[in-house]
Enzyme design. Structure first.
Site, PDB file in Angstrom:
ATOM      1  N   ASP A  50       0.829  -1.201   0.000  1.00 29.05           N
ATOM      2  CA  ASP A  50       0.000   0.000   0.000  1.00 29.05           C
ATOM      3  C   ASP A  50       0.868   1.258   0.000  1.00 29.05           C
ATOM      4  O   ASP A  50       0.585   2.232  -0.695  1.00 29.05           O
ATOM      5  CB  ASP A  50      -0.888   0.037   1.252  1.00 29.05           C
ATOM      6  CG  ASP A  50      -1.937  -1.061   1.226  1.00 29.05           C
ATOM      7  OD1 ASP A  50      -2.078  -1.703   0.162  1.00 29.05           O
ATOM      8  OD2 ASP A  50      -2.596  -1.266   2.257  1.00 29.05           O
ATOM      9  N   SER A  99     -35.938  -3.043  -9.574  1.00 29.68           N
ATOM     10  CA  SER A  99     -35.567  -3.754  -8.355  1.00 29.68           C
ATOM     11  C   SER A  99     -35.974  -5.214  -8.537  1.00 29.68           C
ATOM     12  O   SER A  99     -36.521  -5.581  -9.559  1.00 29.68           O
ATOM     13  CB  SER A  99     -36.251  -3.128  -7.145  1.00 29.68           C
ATOM     14  OG  SER A  99     -37.577  -2.816  -7.446  1.00 29.68           O
ATOM     15  N   LYS A 132     -26.302 -11.533  -3.216  1.00 25.33           N
ATOM     16  CA  LYS A 132     -27.095 -10.307  -3.200  1.00 25.33           C
ATOM     17  C   LYS A 132     -26.471  -9.367  -2.176  1.00 25.33           C
ATOM     18  O   LYS A 132     -26.550  -9.596  -0.971  1.00 25.33           O
ATOM     19  CB  LYS A 132     -28.542 -10.586  -2.842  1.00 25.33           C
ATOM     20  CG  LYS A 132     -29.356  -9.312  -2.898  1.00 25.33           C
ATOM     21  CD  LYS A 132     -30.829  -9.511  -2.831  1.00 25.33           C
ATOM     22  CE  LYS A 132     -31.538  -8.198  -3.093  1.00 25.33           C
ATOM     23  NZ  LYS A 132     -31.001  -7.077  -2.317  1.00 25.33           N
ATOM     24  N   ARG A 153     -30.033   4.924  -7.370  1.00 20.27           N
ATOM     25  CA  ARG A 153     -31.211   4.346  -7.998  1.00 20.27           C
ATOM     26  C   ARG A 153     -32.417   5.294  -7.923  1.00 20.27           C
ATOM     27  O   ARG A 153     -33.166   5.441  -8.879  1.00 20.27           O
ATOM     28  CB  ARG A 153     -31.584   3.035  -7.317  1.00 20.27           C
ATOM     29  CG  ARG A 153     -32.765   2.334  -7.977  1.00 20.27           C
ATOM     30  CD  ARG A 153     -33.487   1.403  -7.022  1.00 20.27           C
ATOM     31  NE  ARG A 153     -32.628   0.347  -6.510  1.00 20.27           N
ATOM     32  CZ  ARG A 153     -32.461  -0.831  -7.105  1.00 20.27           C
ATOM     33  NH1 ARG A 153     -33.085  -1.101  -8.218  1.00 20.27           N
ATOM     34  NH2 ARG A 153     -31.670  -1.734  -6.582  1.00 20.27           N
ATOM     35  N   GLU A 190     -23.082  -2.193  -6.881  1.00 16.99           N
ATOM     36  CA  GLU A 190     -23.425  -1.892  -5.507  1.00 16.99           C
ATOM     37  C   GLU A 190     -22.269  -1.191  -4.808  1.00 16.99           C
ATOM     38  O   GLU A 190     -21.129  -1.653  -4.871  1.00 16.99           O
ATOM     39  CB  GLU A 190     -23.712  -3.222  -4.784  1.00 16.99           C
ATOM     40  CG  GLU A 190     -24.611  -3.091  -3.619  1.00 16.99           C
ATOM     41  CD  GLU A 190     -26.061  -3.443  -3.977  1.00 16.99           C
ATOM     42  OE1 GLU A 190     -26.367  -3.600  -5.180  1.00 16.99           O
ATOM     43  OE2 GLU A 190     -26.866  -3.540  -3.028  1.00 16.99           O
ATOM     44  N   LYS A 313     -30.908 -15.113 -11.758  1.00 16.03           N
ATOM     45  CA  LYS A 313     -31.402 -14.489 -12.980  1.00 16.03           C
ATOM     46  C   LYS A 313     -31.395 -15.513 -14.109  1.00 16.03           C
ATOM     47  O   LYS A 313     -30.534 -16.396 -14.134  1.00 16.03           O
ATOM     48  CB  LYS A 313     -30.484 -13.330 -13.397  1.00 16.03           C
ATOM     49  CG  LYS A 313     -30.513 -12.137 -12.464  1.00 16.03           C
ATOM     50  CD  LYS A 313     -29.475 -11.115 -12.884  1.00 16.03           C
ATOM     51  CE  LYS A 313     -29.598  -9.865 -12.013  1.00 16.03           C
ATOM     52  NZ  LYS A 313     -28.531  -8.913 -12.271  1.00 16.03           N
ATOM     53  N   LYS A 337     -33.728 -14.506  -0.550  1.00 17.39           N
ATOM     54  CA  LYS A 337     -33.156 -13.924   0.666  1.00 17.39           C
ATOM     55  C   LYS A 337     -32.813 -14.992   1.704  1.00 17.39           C
ATOM     56  O   LYS A 337     -33.492 -16.000   1.816  1.00 17.39           O
ATOM     57  CB  LYS A 337     -34.168 -12.949   1.296  1.00 17.39           C
ATOM     58  CG  LYS A 337     -34.484 -11.734   0.443  1.00 17.39           C
ATOM     59  CD  LYS A 337     -33.332 -10.776   0.471  1.00 17.39           C
ATOM     60  CE  LYS A 337     -33.717  -9.365   0.084  1.00 17.39           C
ATOM     61  NZ  LYS A 337     -34.520  -8.653   1.037  1.00 17.39           N
ATOM     62  N   CYS A 431     -53.437 -11.997  40.243  1.00 21.63           N
ATOM     63  CA  CYS A 431     -53.156 -13.024  39.230  1.00 21.63           C
ATOM     64  C   CYS A 431     -54.185 -12.911  38.104  1.00 21.63           C
ATOM     65  O   CYS A 431     -55.392 -12.891  38.358  1.00 21.63           O
ATOM     66  CB  CYS A 431     -53.232 -14.416  39.864  1.00 21.63           C
ATOM     67  SG  CYS A 431     -53.158 -15.750  38.637  1.00 21.63           S
ATOM     68  N   CYS A 434     -56.460 -16.413  38.305  1.00 21.76           N
ATOM     69  CA  CYS A 434     -57.358 -16.726  39.425  1.00 21.76           C
ATOM     70  C   CYS A 434     -57.671 -15.499  40.289  1.00 21.76           C
ATOM     71  O   CYS A 434     -58.404 -15.605  41.263  1.00 21.76           O
ATOM     72  CB  CYS A 434     -56.758 -17.846  40.283  1.00 21.76           C
ATOM     73  SG  CYS A 434     -55.308 -17.315  41.206  1.00 21.76           S
TER      74      CYS A 434
END
Ligand SMILES: [Zn+2]
Length: 694
Positions: A50, A99, A132, A153, A190, A313, A337, A431, A434
């Protein structure tokens, strides 16, 4: 990470560089930086460290400072360029951003396929599957191969222009690779925040006394919608592509035109230098899709980012186009899902349950909702203190999850969603069954050990629950006497205490609605087959507060007879291993109660206690460590753990490398994944039962 020695030039020499030399050097640097970016984000490899890469970027920036005319739009130095915005512009998407419809089970996925087959005739397609992502969908437009615009979106037709911010995301190439790139390319994918970055950012926000984000999707969205791109840049977001589109006039190359499947598209994404998940696959049948679903579900926790299912898909794009769109979603794709781990629901009511010992427990009743694979409609709220802590009211929207895989619990109230009609709740002073007086008593350890109790020993709820306990598996084990039946028998006045069970006759039961000869006979037989019982089971069946099966065994092994137990002082009880002062006091008080004495006397006229030899105990599971996940059909979690302990094994709540067996029931949780990671042996309920047979 591979660390290579990488030297950059001394900047003093740069100053003397002629402009055309500088131009060449800048071009080379851009290519080199781009190459390493691609390696890192697309191929998940690294050839230089890096810091070496930073050094290259630094040189580029220095050079561009000298020659500002040579700065181009696609230079890595231009990722953070613009000034803060006052608002985001609106953008109309070239192609609508659709969607996906959700499926929550394999059956639903099969139904989806069935609908497609009905629509298109015969099935002549394959499936393209990918993870997903649980992130923020983004459209990125490249013009002549150069990053030109990024948009959210939005509603699918109009989104927000977030070009400045998305430009800061290093995994997105500012220039597409490859030779024949269409004039306009739209990449969809995404924007994600990695798990470790999410932790880091939230920690920092907390330190700065700012509000933290509940989930990474919100944080990604929040980071993208920063008006100052510097903040976005500081949030180290990532991008994964999953779709590529070209506008009709942009197609410039024959190879490009030949791309006819989703899998081809992914090849294009990769060749452009766009990162993809690397978990995509082509399947020919739904059975193959199902295998991938489970495979991805198992590795889900190990992934550096969050996913919430798989996307399935139709792979052939011409078929998908023929299937068309319904509402906002394409017909030829579905999001399958994973079972949600936390969901929201509405509290319809809070009721108070009365247990076998008379303890009052408030329980929240919900609109039924699916969480971690099963439908949940109630959760214990434990006590008034917990109700107050949560601030939960009837009518509130709450977040619930399953604790330890199976027990639903209320995590949090969402007060902003509280309707005006929401009612606070207090446990009543009598109670609810009762209407007898309630008292506060301490029968367990710590704060949790203090509870409210119904003082009426003949309380209906207490009778029913005491009898349910009496016939349960670790007690008298009367098969077929379901909870509902016990309740019915008590209601009908057929039984009110354990001894009554043994007086039940076929003729008496036949009077009840729905009881034919056979059913009645089976129940009576189940009861009559249990007239001989071991001392430990007998003690457990009495339902003395805090005396579980293990404690009952300790008492039986040490004291050997019921008479010894009845006459043991608190001190004598405490001398027994595993018996503490609370249990000793509970046992003493229980046997001093006249009503309990009568119950025992009556019961002993019906049954015989077998002598406890002490050696009868099998140590079949001696030294073995078990962990349970998911729901078993034959045993409750408590019973199964008790069974393991009774056979000399240990039951633990989490999986480690010391675990010998993970027993998997219905709807297993993350413990299964952990077991697989650690190579711990996994068995199902059937195998477990076999292991426990004496
Ligand atoms: Zn009561």
């Amino acid at each position: 990470m591979i660390h290579l020695k990488y030297e950059t030039r001394n900047f003093d020499t740069l100053k003397c560089m002629k402009e055309d030399q500088a131009k060449q050097r800048i071009e080379k640097l851009k290519q080199e930086i781009h190459y390493h970016r691609r390696l890192y984000f697309v191929e998940d490899r690294q050839e230089i460290s890096d810091s070496a890469l930073d050094s290259l970027k630094h040189e580029l920036v220095q050079l561009e400072k000298e020659y500002p005319d040579l700065i181009t739009h696609d230079s890595p130095s231009q990722r953070i360029g613009g000034e803060p915005l006052s608002a985001f512009k609106k953008v109309t998407h070239t192609e609508r951003m659709l969607s996906l419809n959700d499926a929550f089970s394999f059956d639903e996925v099969k139904e989806w396929e069935g609908r497609l087959i009905r629509l298109l005739g015969t099935k002549q397609w394959s499936y393209f599957v990918d993870v997903k992502f649980d992130g923020l969908a983004m459209s990125i437009m490249y013009e002549n191969g150069v990053f030109a615009r990024a948009a959210t979106r939005g509603d699918g037709i109009i989104g927000e222009d977030v070009t400045q911010n998305v430009r800061t995301i290093e995994s997105i190439p500012l220039k597409l690779e490859g030779k024949s790139i269409p004039r306009r390319v739209e990449v969809r994918g995404e924007v994600m925040m990695m798990k470790d970055e999410f932790e880091r950012v939230n920690k920092q926000l907390k330190k700065d006394n700012k509000e933290i984000y509940a989930n990474p999707r919100n944080l990604s969205a929040g980071s993208i919608r920063q008006l100052d791109p510097k903040i976005t840049a500081s949030r180290k977001l990532r991008f994964f592509g999953w779709d590529v589109e070209t506008s009709p006039w942009g197609v410039s190359d024959e190879t490009w035109q030949r791309h006819v499947s989703r899998s081809d598209q992914y090849e294009f994404l990769k060749s452009f230098g766009i990162p993809t998940s690397g978990h995509h696959a082509v399947c020919h049948t739904l059975d193959e899709v199902e295998k991938i679903y489970h495979k991805i579900e198992r590795i889900r926790e190990k992934l550096p980012y969050w996913i919430d299912g798989i996307v399935v898909k139709v792979n052939e794009i011409d078929v998908a186009q023929k299937a068309g769109i319904v509402g906002k979603a394409p017909r030829a794709a579905v999001a399958w899902k994973f079972p949600a781990e936390e969901v929201t629901t509405v509290v319809k009511d809070i009721q108070v349950q009365v247990g076998r010992t008379g303890v009052l427990t408030p329980v929240a009743l919900f609109e039924p909702v699916r969480v971690a694979g099963t439908t949940v409609s109630r959760a214990t709220l434990h006590n008034q203190a917990e109700i107050d802590r949560l601030g939960v009211r009837i009518g509130d929207t709450v977040i619930i999850r399953k604790a330890g895989d199976i027990i639903p619990e209320v995590v949090q109230v969402l007060p902003k969603l509280r309707p005006r009609s929401a009612r606070p709740f207090r446990i009543p002073s009598a109670c609810p069954i009762c209407h007898s007086r309630i008292e506060s008593k301490k029968i367990g350890k710590g704060e949790q050990g203090v509870g409210l109790y119904c003082t009426n020993k003949q309380c209906f709820a207490q009778q029913v629950n005491a009898l349910i306990h009496f016939v349960s598996r670790s007690a008298f084990d009367m098969r077929g006497l379901k909870d509902k039946l016990i309740e019915l028998f008590v209601q009908q006045g057929l039984i009110s205490e354990p001894a009554d069970l043994f007086d039940l006759t076929v003729d008496a039961l036949k009077i009840l609605k729905g009881f034919k000869n056979k059913k009645a006979r089976n129940i009576v037989d189940a009861i009559q087959s249990r007239t001989h019982i071991s001392l430990d089971r007998f003690i457990y069946a009495l339902g003395i507060p805090q005396v579980g099966a293990q404690t009952a065994r300790a008492l039986a092994n040490d004291l050997k007879s019921l008479n010894n137990l009845k006459s043991a002082t608190e001190d004598a009880l405490m001398a027994i291993e595993d018996i503490g002062p609370i249990v000793a006091k509970n046992v003493r008080e229980w046997f001093c109660d006249r009503l309990h004495q009568q119950i025992i006397t009556r019961l002993l006229s019906k049954i015989a206690i077998e002598s406890q030899t002490g050696k009868a105990q099998s140590k079949k599971l001696q030294g073995l460590i078990f962990v349970f996940t998911g729901e078993l059909s034959e045993y409750s979690r408590e019973e199964a753990e008790e069974l393991v302990r009774s056979l000399g094994g240990k039951a633990m709540s989490s999986v480690s490398k010391d675990t010998d067996y993970v027993v998997v029931g219905d709807g297993p949780g993350s413990k299964l994944t952990k077991a697989e990671q650690l190579g711990v042996k996994v068995v199902d309920e059937g195998e477990f039962v076999k292991m426990t047979r004496v």
